[in-house]
Design a protein around this motif. Structure first.
Motif, PDB file in Angstrom:
ATOM      1  N   THR A   1      35.776  14.199   5.572  1.00 29.64           N
ATOM      2  CA  THR A   1      36.415  13.291   5.085  1.00 29.64           C
ATOM      3  C   THR A   1      35.153  12.078   4.802  1.00 29.64           C
ATOM      4  O   THR A   1      34.100  12.451   5.212  1.00 29.64           O
ATOM      5  CB  THR A   1      37.373  12.279   6.223  1.00 29.64           C
ATOM      6  OG1 THR A   1      36.354  12.261   7.109  1.00 29.64           O
ATOM      7  CG2 THR A   1      38.444  13.226   6.794  1.00 29.64           C
ATOM      8  N   ASP A  25      40.237   9.214  11.226  1.00 29.15           N
ATOM      9  CA  ASP A  25      40.457  10.473  10.273  1.00 29.15           C
ATOM     10  C   ASP A  25      41.849  10.956  10.245  1.00 29.15           C
ATOM     11  O   ASP A  25      42.496  11.432   9.405  1.00 29.15           O
ATOM     12  CB  ASP A  25      39.242  11.494  10.773  1.00 29.15           C
ATOM     13  CG  ASP A  25      38.032  11.268  10.045  1.00 29.15           C
ATOM     14  OD1 ASP A  25      37.894  10.389   9.174  1.00 29.15           O
ATOM     15  OD2 ASP A  25      37.158  12.064  10.479  1.00 29.15           O
ATOM     16  N   ALA A  66      40.051  12.106   1.849  1.00 31.62           N
ATOM     17  CA  ALA A  66      40.743  12.703   3.113  1.00 31.62           C
ATOM     18  C   ALA A  66      40.250  14.415   3.044  1.00 31.62           C
ATOM     19  O   ALA A  66      40.623  15.234   3.852  1.00 31.62           O
ATOM     20  CB  ALA A  66      42.208  12.458   3.239  1.00 31.62           C
TER      21      ALA A  66
END
Ligand SMILES: Nc1ncnc2c1ncn2[C@@H]1O[C@H](COP(=O)(O)OP(=O)(O)O)[C@@H](O)[C@H]1O
Ligand SMILES: [Mg+2]
Length: 403
Positions: free
Chosen positions: A10, A354, A29
């Motif tokens: 990420t 994340d 992402a």
């Protein structure tokens, strides 16, 4: 899948040129990467999402008797001249020539190619109706390619084509496709409206668009409560103030095309009385890559993406803290759960951030505090992406919740 080996990692920052939410979040992402304006790589997680979208579309296409196949993307100029679209579609068509100066088009759609298949293979009314579809790349020279993956110059489309003996038979199937499309967008979880839109130059009928309500949309649609269909601004007549309205993203479009193509390309069949007649034709498109981007536009918060379980890249995001989690990871896999296991040696805060950014619907945490598998019930922390509530559950309870 272990996150330590997931490609790519990420990113903290969105690319500087990113304007739209889907561009920022899907790149940060790790779902997609931009090669140049309008040209995207679907990275492993992005490809998983699009594969799930495609599977839902495929199931509903097969349910209405359509047959999947695959057509080429490099087309000879001659076939596009038969309908005049080599010149008419000049603005969006990519054209190229080989070293011997033979000219080609990169496919921006496939009506002409299907019509060629029909005239080679259909002779009698007994050979009809036929409906065929494929998933493949489309190339379009889009002037504004600024809305992330919503508008690519190279993008994926599922396009279905149907051929019939009569207008009535075509329109009956057209309604079936309309229902199938509605099912698809319901299964995907969208708030959408079936919308009357212009038919382009080829028909005096309306076409129908499937419009997802979103401020990120380029279209404006109008409707009154209780009406079965909305109306695209481009075809709305009468006073707008009687209507509700919204910006919307077009995710699908279906076209009753009549006999326009068959007449130009000489695709005829012989009817019961031995008469030659042109084939009635329709075409129907959904853009799975745009669908992925549209989902992110309508389902995110300030931390990241929020997938639903239908199209999430994984069913579960398992976070291991202080070296824990390996045994739960194995057990989840053995139970047939598709799990992303954060086994990385990074701070807990980074793992949680994340997880929120990637947006898998269920997050599980196993740590020193939550105990391990040898401990008694209540060892796994369970949290949904859409909620702040956490609960401690044992393995069987977790499985029940996921399934
Ligand atoms: N440039 C694009 N990038 C991504 N998806 C697209 C693009 N153009 C069209 N699509 C998808 O393909 C579907 C069918 O396209 P179509 O109606 O032929 O294109 P348009 O509406 O641009 O004339 C659209 O509803 C959309 O889901
Ligand atoms: Mg359209």
């Amino acid at each position: 899948m272990k996150q330590s080996s997931l490609f790519p990692k990420t990113r903290k920052e969105a690319p500087k040129d990113a304007e739209s939410i889907n561009h920022k979040l899907l790149v940060r992402a790790g779902f997609m990467d931009q090669l140049m304006a309008g040209s995207w790589t679907l990275l492993p997680m992005g490809w998983k999402v699009v594969t799930k979208i495609n599977q839902i579309i495929r199931e509903e296409m097969n349910a209405i008797g359509a047959q999947e196949m695959l057509m080429p993307l490099l087309h000879p100029k001659e076939i596009w001249n038969e309908t005049g679209r080599w010149d008419k579609a000049n603005d969006i068509m990519y054209k190229l020539s080989d070293p011997r100066q033979k000219e080609y088009a990169l496919s921006f759609t496939h009506e002409e190619i299907v019509m060629d298949l029909l005239r080679k293979n259909i002779t009698s009314y007994k050979d009809l109706p036929v409906s065929v579809y494929h998933f493949s790349t489309k190339f379009r020279n889009e002037l504004r390619a600024k809305s992330g993956i919503l508008r690519g110059r190279e993008f994926m489309m599922k396009d279905l084509y149907s051929a019939h003996t009569t207008e009535e038979n075509l329109m009956e199937y057209y309604e079936k496709v309309k229902d199938a499309y509605s099912k698809i967008f319901r299964r995907l979880g969208f708030n959408f409206k079936v919308t009357k839109a212009s038919g382009g130059v080829f028909t005096d009928k309306f076409t129908h668009e499937f419009q997802v309500l979103s401020d990120a949309g380029e279209d404006t649609i109008y409707w009154r409560d209780g009406d079965p269909e909305a109306i695209n601004e481009e075809v709305l007549k009468g006073d707008k103030k009687d209507y509700k309205s919204s910006k919307a993203i077009e995710v699908g479009n279906i076209f009753p095309l009549g006999t326009w193509y068959a007449e130009r390309m000489r695709a005829y069949f012989t009817d019961e009385d031995g008469k030659k007649k042109p084939i009635w034709f329709g075409s129907y498109g959904i853009g799975p890559t745009r669908v992925m981007g549209t989902w992110v536009e309508v389902s995110h918060d300030n931390k990241g993406i929020i997938w639903n379980k239908e199209i999430s890249p994984f069913q579960v995001h398992l976070i291991g803290l202080s070296g824990k989690g390996e045994d739960i990871y194995e057990k989840l896999k053995n139970a047939g759960i598709d799990v992303l296991f954060d086994d990385r040696d990074v701070p807990a805060g980074q793992k949680f951030n994340d997880a929120d950014l990637i947006g898998i619907p269920v997050r599980l945490v196993v740590s020193d505090k939550t105990g391990d598998l040898s401990a008694q019930a209540g060892e796994i922390e369970y949290k949904e992406r859409t909620s702040d509530k956490t609960e401690l559950l044992d393995f069987e309870e977790v499985i029940k919740k996921i399934k």
